[in-house]
Design a protein around this motif. Structure first.
Motif, short mmCIF file in Angstrom:
data_model
loop_
_atom_site.label_atom_id
_atom_site.label_comp_id
_atom_site.label_asym_id
_atom_site.label_seq_id
_atom_site.Cartn_x
_atom_site.Cartn_y
_atom_site.Cartn_z
N LEU A 164 14.45 -0.70 -3.40
CA LEU A 164 15.34 -1.53 -4.22
C LEU A 164 15.83 -2.72 -3.41
CD1 LEU A 164 17.31 1.40 -5.88
CD2 LEU A 164 15.58 -0.05 -6.96
N GLN A 165 16.16 -2.43 -2.15
CA GLN A 165 16.63 -3.48 -1.24
C GLN A 165 15.54 -4.54 -1.09
OE1 GLN A 165 19.72 -2.96 0.86
NE2 GLN A 165 19.41 -5.17 0.87
N SER A 166 14.30 -4.09 -0.91
CA SER A 166 13.22 -5.05 -0.67
C SER A 166 12.96 -5.90 -1.93
CB SER A 166 11.97 -4.32 -0.18
OG SER A 166 10.90 -4.52 -1.02
N ALA A 167 13.13 -5.29 -3.14
CA ALA A 167 12.90 -6.05 -4.37
C ALA A 167 13.91 -7.20 -4.49
CB ALA A 167 13.00 -5.13 -5.58
N VAL A 214 7.89 -2.29 -7.42
CA VAL A 214 9.12 -1.50 -7.22
C VAL A 214 9.77 -1.25 -8.58
CG1 VAL A 214 11.46 -1.56 -6.27
CG2 VAL A 214 9.53 -2.32 -4.88
N MET A 215 9.84 -2.29 -9.41
CA MET A 215 10.50 -2.13 -10.71
C MET A 215 9.73 -1.16 -11.60
SD MET A 215 13.20 -3.55 -10.26
CE MET A 215 14.01 -3.41 -11.83
N GLN A 216 8.40 -1.24 -11.56
CA GLN A 216 7.60 -0.30 -12.37
C GLN A 216 7.86 1.13 -11.92
OE1 GLN A 216 3.58 -1.63 -11.94
NE2 GLN A 216 3.63 -2.83 -13.82
N ARG A 217 7.90 1.33 -10.61
CA ARG A 217 8.13 2.69 -10.10
C ARG A 217 9.52 3.20 -10.47
NH1 ARG A 217 5.87 5.02 -5.90
NH2 ARG A 217 7.75 5.17 -4.64
N HIS A 218 10.46 2.30 -10.69
CA HIS A 218 11.82 2.72 -11.02
C HIS A 218 12.08 2.65 -12.53
CE1 HIS A 218 12.28 2.39 -6.70
NE2 HIS A 218 13.37 3.13 -6.83
N GLY A 219 11.04 2.48 -13.31
CA GLY A 219 11.18 2.45 -14.76
C GLY A 219 11.86 1.19 -15.25
N GLY A 220 11.91 0.17 -14.41
CA GLY A 220 12.60 -1.07 -14.78
C GLY A 220 11.64 -2.20 -15.06
N ASN A 221 12.18 -3.39 -15.09
CA ASN A 221 11.41 -4.58 -15.48
C ASN A 221 11.80 -5.78 -14.63
OD1 ASN A 221 9.47 -4.81 -17.45
ND2 ASN A 221 10.94 -4.19 -19.04
N LEU A 252 16.22 -8.53 -12.55
CA LEU A 252 15.79 -7.14 -12.42
C LEU A 252 16.54 -6.35 -13.47
CD1 LEU A 252 16.02 -6.62 -8.54
CD2 LEU A 252 14.02 -7.27 -9.89
N ILE A 253 15.81 -5.61 -14.30
CA ILE A 253 16.47 -4.82 -15.36
C ILE A 253 16.27 -3.33 -15.08
CG2 ILE A 253 16.63 -4.41 -17.86
CD1 ILE A 253 16.96 -7.28 -17.57
N PHE A 254 17.39 -2.61 -14.94
CA PHE A 254 17.31 -1.15 -14.74
C PHE A 254 17.77 -0.47 -16.02
CE2 PHE A 254 17.83 -3.03 -10.60
CZ PHE A 254 16.94 -2.33 -9.82
N PRO A 255 16.93 0.41 -16.60
CA PRO A 255 17.36 1.08 -17.84
C PRO A 255 18.57 1.98 -17.60
CG PRO A 255 15.36 2.07 -16.98
CD PRO A 255 15.63 0.88 -16.12
N SER A 307 0.85 -1.20 0.00
CA SER A 307 0.00 0.00 0.00
C SER A 307 0.88 1.25 0.00
CB SER A 307 -0.99 -0.01 1.15
OG SER A 307 -0.47 0.62 2.26
N ARG A 308 2.07 1.17 0.64
CA ARG A 308 3.00 2.33 0.58
C ARG A 308 3.45 2.55 -0.86
NH1 ARG A 308 5.67 1.02 5.30
NH2 ARG A 308 7.05 -0.32 4.13
N LEU A 309 3.77 1.44 -1.55
CA LEU A 309 4.25 1.56 -2.94
C LEU A 309 3.18 2.17 -3.82
CD1 LEU A 309 6.02 -1.88 -3.49
CD2 LEU A 309 7.09 0.36 -3.35
N GLU A 310 1.92 1.77 -3.57
CA GLU A 310 0.83 2.27 -4.41
C GLU A 310 0.51 3.72 -4.11
OE1 GLU A 310 -1.71 -1.72 -5.42
OE2 GLU A 310 -2.22 -0.54 -3.67
N GLY A 311 0.64 4.08 -2.83
CA GLY A 311 0.19 5.42 -2.43
C GLY A 311 1.26 6.48 -2.49
#
Ligand code: ADP
Length: 448
Positions: free
Chosen positions: A335-338, A415-422, A437-440, A272-276
């Protein structure tokens, strides 16, 4: 009008004068020639006037402003006035047409569908959105009875209602079992027996509502299970006369259930933190080496706990030396939690003695990938697309036994969506899995 009378009078005088001069020259009866001159002049005036009147009348019949007759005098004033009135009328019509066009384009641009029906329920006009929703043609189906075009019994029953209050929801024109499309239709009466149909695509809304219901049901179920177990233990402790050792065993089991509930609540709060929360602050950075180091000690710790003295996993963390100074941009905690979720999953779903390899590398397109590979049970292909859904588990009991909440991969995906990753998942049954985990390129850099 006076000038018209004066011009008529002057022409009469002029005609009489000519008649008089003629009589004098021809030595004729002057009063007779005076009268003839006046009559001829009057006749000439009447003919010219009738001709001008005729010109103005035929122009007014045509109503073409460009063909307005150019003339002076009374008829000139009249045609000028008529031209002005015509021009004003044309301007008003053009303004009205423009307003209608603007109005129709506004309705056309609306995300909601609008269909106007006449008193016989025939389509007078519809916008493209309504046409797409209902499968009608905005031009070809004009003046067709809507009931003949839309045969859905739900729609027919709705149209038969005298005064419907609520909108009706029915399958849309593009509805397929594999891809449902739900359309809400609301009818309003207006004018003399006319009707307005407003349509709205509620597919997403219905899906969101179904997801919300599923989510609440899932959370309740997940919490109810450990609670039931715990209350069973409490009852046992209350009713049975247990020795100290048995009591300790029950308390340990109760503690396990409490930890499980705690984990679930923590994961729910994280989601819910990630969404909000607002987009991550990309000015923050996290050194890749410290991220991997923290996850490595967590993986080894978990492996030791699971092994409980027996054989642990073969865990290897590898980082290309060129990435020693790589920094990930974003929220370090997220990032750590992902990565931690992926690494702990690898340990939990790999039997003792199995291998877990975590490696970071720069890809050909300059993105940074962190891969977590294991030699565990693997996942059958049909489950892969659904793994990141909340509470989706391949093996329920295995997940629960190892303290899973079913929310780990949903958190990673978020987390990845929020960071523009995959998050890329590949796996083969009995062979193991790879979670990447892919970071652009724009979300990481190497510090000098
Ligand atoms: P859980 O808390 O149940 O592990 P996750 O969202 O982390 O929930 O994972 C969803 C499901 O994906 C798990 O229940 C498990 O069936 C499967 N899974 C995740 N990681 C692995 C893995 N490394 N190997 C095999 N299966 C996995």
């Amino acid at each position: 009008m006076i000038s018209r009378f004066l011009s008529f009078l002057s022409l009469l005088v002029f005609g009489s004068a000519i008649g008089y001069v003629w009589a004098v020259i021809g030595e004729k009866q002057q009063s007779l020639y005076l009268l003839i001159g006046a009559l001829l002049a009057g006749l000439f005036w009447v003919l010219v006037d009738a001709w001008r009147g005729y010109c103005v009348r035929s122009w007014l019949r045509q109503g073409d402003l460009a063909m307005a007759p150019q003339m002076s005098g009374w008829w000139g004033v009249l045609s000028d006035r008529a031209r002005k009135l015509l021009r004003d009328r044309e301007r008003r019509i053009a303004a009205g047409e423009q307003r209608l066009k603007d109005f129709l384009s506004a309705i056309q641009a609306s995300p909601n569908g609008v269909v106007m029906l006449d008193a016989n329920a025939q389509i007078e006009w519809s916008n493209q959105t309504a046409a797409t929703h209902l499968g009608i043609h905005p031009e070809r189906d004009l003046m067709q009875r809507v009931g003949n075009l839309l045969r859905d019994p739900v729609f027919a029953a709705y149209m038969a209602l005298e005064q419907p209050v609520e909108p009706v929801v029915m399958a849309g024109h593009r509805h397929r079992v594999s891809r449902p499309v739900r359309i809400s239709v609301q009818r309003h009466r207006y004018g003399e027996g006319k009707q307005l149909l407003l349509t709205r695509d509620v597919t997403m809304l219905e899906q969101a509502e179904a997801m919300r219901r599923d989510f609440v049901a899932n959370v309740s179920h997940e919490i109810r299970t450990p609670l039931t177990v715990m209350s069973g233990f409490v009852e046992t402790l209350q009713t049975l006369d247990l020795n100290a050792e048995e009591q300790q065993r029950y308390l340990a089991l109760m503690a396990m259930q409490a930890v499980r509930m705690q984990g679930l609540v923590e994961d729910l709060l994280t989601l819910s933190r990630l969404e909000g929360s607002p987009a991550p602050n990309f000015a923050n950075t996290l050194p890749l080496t410290s991220l991997l180091a923290a996850c490595e000690s967590e993986a080894r710790g978990l492996s030791d706990t699971i092994a409980n003295g027996a054989q642990t996993h073969l865990i290897q963390f590898e980082i290309n030396p060129s990435l020693d100074h790589a920094m990930l941009m974003g929220e370090p905690r997220e990032l750590q939690s992902a990565l931690s979720n992926l690494v702990t999953n690898a340990v939990r779903y790999t039997p003792a003695g199995g291998r877990i390899d975590v490696s970071a590398a720069q890809e050909a397109d300059a993105s940074l990938s962190i891969a977590v590979r294991d030699t565990g049970a693997g996942i059958a292909a049909e489950h892969l697309p659904r793994l990141t859904e909340r509470f989706y588990r391949v093996d329920r009991s295995r997940s629960r036994e190892s303290g899973g909440t079913g929310l780990g991969l949903a958190i990673v995906k978020h987390v990845m969506q929020r960071h523009g990753g995959n998050l890329l998942i590949t796996s083969e049954l009995e062979q193991g899995s790879c979670f990447k985990l892919i970071f652009p390129a724009s979300r990481w850099r190497i510090t000098p």
